[in-house]
Design a protein around this motif. Sequence first.
Motif, short mmCIF file in Angstrom:
data_model
loop_
_atom_site.label_atom_id
_atom_site.label_comp_id
_atom_site.label_asym_id
_atom_site.label_seq_id
_atom_site.Cartn_x
_atom_site.Cartn_y
_atom_site.Cartn_z
N PHE A 201 -2.99 1.67 -1.02
CA PHE A 201 -2.63 2.07 0.34
C PHE A 201 -1.40 1.30 0.84
CE2 PHE A 201 -2.87 1.13 4.89
CZ PHE A 201 -2.84 2.40 5.43
N LEU A 202 -1.41 -0.02 0.63
CA LEU A 202 -0.33 -0.87 1.11
C LEU A 202 1.00 -0.51 0.45
CD1 LEU A 202 0.72 -3.32 2.68
CD2 LEU A 202 0.03 -4.75 0.74
N PHE A 203 1.02 -0.43 -0.87
CA PHE A 203 2.28 -0.15 -1.55
C PHE A 203 2.72 1.30 -1.34
CE2 PHE A 203 1.02 -3.88 -4.25
CZ PHE A 203 2.11 -4.66 -3.92
N GLY A 204 1.76 2.22 -1.21
CA GLY A 204 2.12 3.60 -0.89
C GLY A 204 2.78 3.69 0.48
N GLY A 205 2.22 2.98 1.46
CA GLY A 205 2.81 2.98 2.80
C GLY A 205 4.16 2.31 2.85
N LEU A 206 4.33 1.20 2.14
CA LEU A 206 5.61 0.50 2.13
C LEU A 206 6.71 1.34 1.47
CD1 LEU A 206 4.57 -3.18 1.25
CD2 LEU A 206 5.47 -2.33 3.43
N THR A 207 6.35 2.07 0.42
CA THR A 207 7.31 2.96 -0.22
C THR A 207 7.81 4.01 0.76
OG1 THR A 207 6.27 2.67 -2.39
CG2 THR A 207 7.68 4.58 -2.10
N SER A 208 6.90 4.65 1.46
CA SER A 208 7.27 5.68 2.43
C SER A 208 8.09 5.09 3.57
CB SER A 208 6.01 6.35 2.99
OG SER A 208 5.31 7.03 1.97
N LEU A 209 7.75 3.87 3.97
CA LEU A 209 8.48 3.21 5.04
C LEU A 209 9.94 2.97 4.67
CD1 LEU A 209 7.50 2.23 7.83
CD2 LEU A 209 7.31 -0.06 6.87
N GLY A 210 10.18 2.53 3.44
CA GLY A 210 11.55 2.28 2.99
C GLY A 210 12.37 3.56 2.98
N PHE A 211 11.78 4.66 2.51
CA PHE A 211 12.50 5.93 2.49
C PHE A 211 12.69 6.48 3.91
CE2 PHE A 211 11.45 5.76 -1.99
CZ PHE A 211 12.58 6.33 -2.57
N ALA A 212 11.75 6.17 4.80
CA ALA A 212 11.90 6.60 6.19
C ALA A 212 13.15 5.97 6.81
CB ALA A 212 10.66 6.23 6.99
N VAL A 213 13.39 4.71 6.50
CA VAL A 213 14.59 4.03 6.99
C VAL A 213 15.84 4.67 6.39
CG1 VAL A 213 15.85 1.84 7.01
CG2 VAL A 213 13.38 1.87 7.39
#
Length: 460
Positions: A291-303
Amino acid sequence: MEILEKVDDKEINETLHVLADVVVALHSSGAHYARIVRNVERMAKGLGFEVELVLTFNGIVLTIYKDKNEGSYTLARSIKIKGINFETVSGISILSWDVLENKISTRRIGKILNRIKRKVVYQKWELYLLLPLASVSLCRLFEGDWLQCIIAFISTLLGISFLKFLRAKSYNSFFSYFLVTVLSVSSIHLLGAIFNLNHIQALAVSVLYLVPGVILINSFIDYLEGYIEAGSSKFIYGLFIIFAIASGFFFSNFIYNLGIFNHVLYDFSETQQSLVFHEESSHALLFATKFLFGGLTSLGFAVLFNTPKRALWVVFLLGGIGFLIKYVLNVEMNFSQLFAVFCASCFVGVSGMYFAHRTHTPPVVFTIPAVINMIPGLLSYQFMMGIINWIMQPNGKVQNVDEVIKILNTGISAIFIVFALAFGVAFAVIVFKSHSVKGNDLNKLIELYFSKNAEKKSSQ
């Protein structure tokens, strides 16, 4: 370049230009065709006009009228800039509702639109920190160790910095993607060679930030909405970007195979062996990690996509839960990766309808970054490497039939997984396309949709 029919009516002139500015801003910011049409029709209605729009990949033809019998007025404009800016897409969506409900003037619309286009969402340091961290998270999701995560971070940082430089110099887009791929992949080969590291997982994520995921998903949505020409132009453009990336990958591997990077400076292979991740001791810890790494990946692409800051928590939440669903279905329950990705992306797409009005943001603005972590990176890497090895076979050596079938099967699987990803995101948009999420909860939309279908069946 623009062509405008000569008219004396100042209102017509201003309306044409402001609506054309809106279309160009949406088109050049990564909005799909249906969203552009909806926003422009909404604004035109608020201004007291009807509108017809013809949109090509490089230009628009916009026609407005109050009554067709009294004549119509047309403006054509070219579009040169292409990119992804979800802050602009979201801002114009909010503006379109303001125009419809409050009947604001064209002059005020122009001022607000200029503020939306000029808005800086993230500073450079935020992009240069969070996007490499997204690559680190992806590398971890692909079971890479911390040393591979470090070189993936360095590779992505070098690549995105170089890409920004090339865009500032207005280099050809495809050539820019080729050069950035060469730099990113070569840097991983170099670091892997001089430190004697296994770097397969790092290579698998080295260019994923360049993959035109938004363009391909938008093209798929356009196809489903019936805008075949618009979808085809985006799809072909996306394929050319992929070809440029594949060419850069091939060139980098060709240089690497020449033995230029074979000199070992420091041998960290034993250290790497000791850093191999062990399976988490409990399912709870394992799921929390995914969950953590999946969310962080999406967060980076969101930026990277300039997603509005107010929607970042939704991107993280949906990205983490979406990847966790995919992992549980695929690994824990042994369903196919295709089915797992489809179910997870459907969850993200439908959930996006629920969160849209809560963040005052169109659903695709955060659903697309949320599913990026499910792009089949390892399959794409294996397919690309298989093709490269096939092409680079010595003269006279015949490729094994089983190997060829395996390569093609990997490529076809990756393509269908991308299609499943795109359809899952588009699912809610297509099902509920006749209803706005503004002021509505998801359960109300579902109730409205099914009651409408029930009325149709009873009347037949």
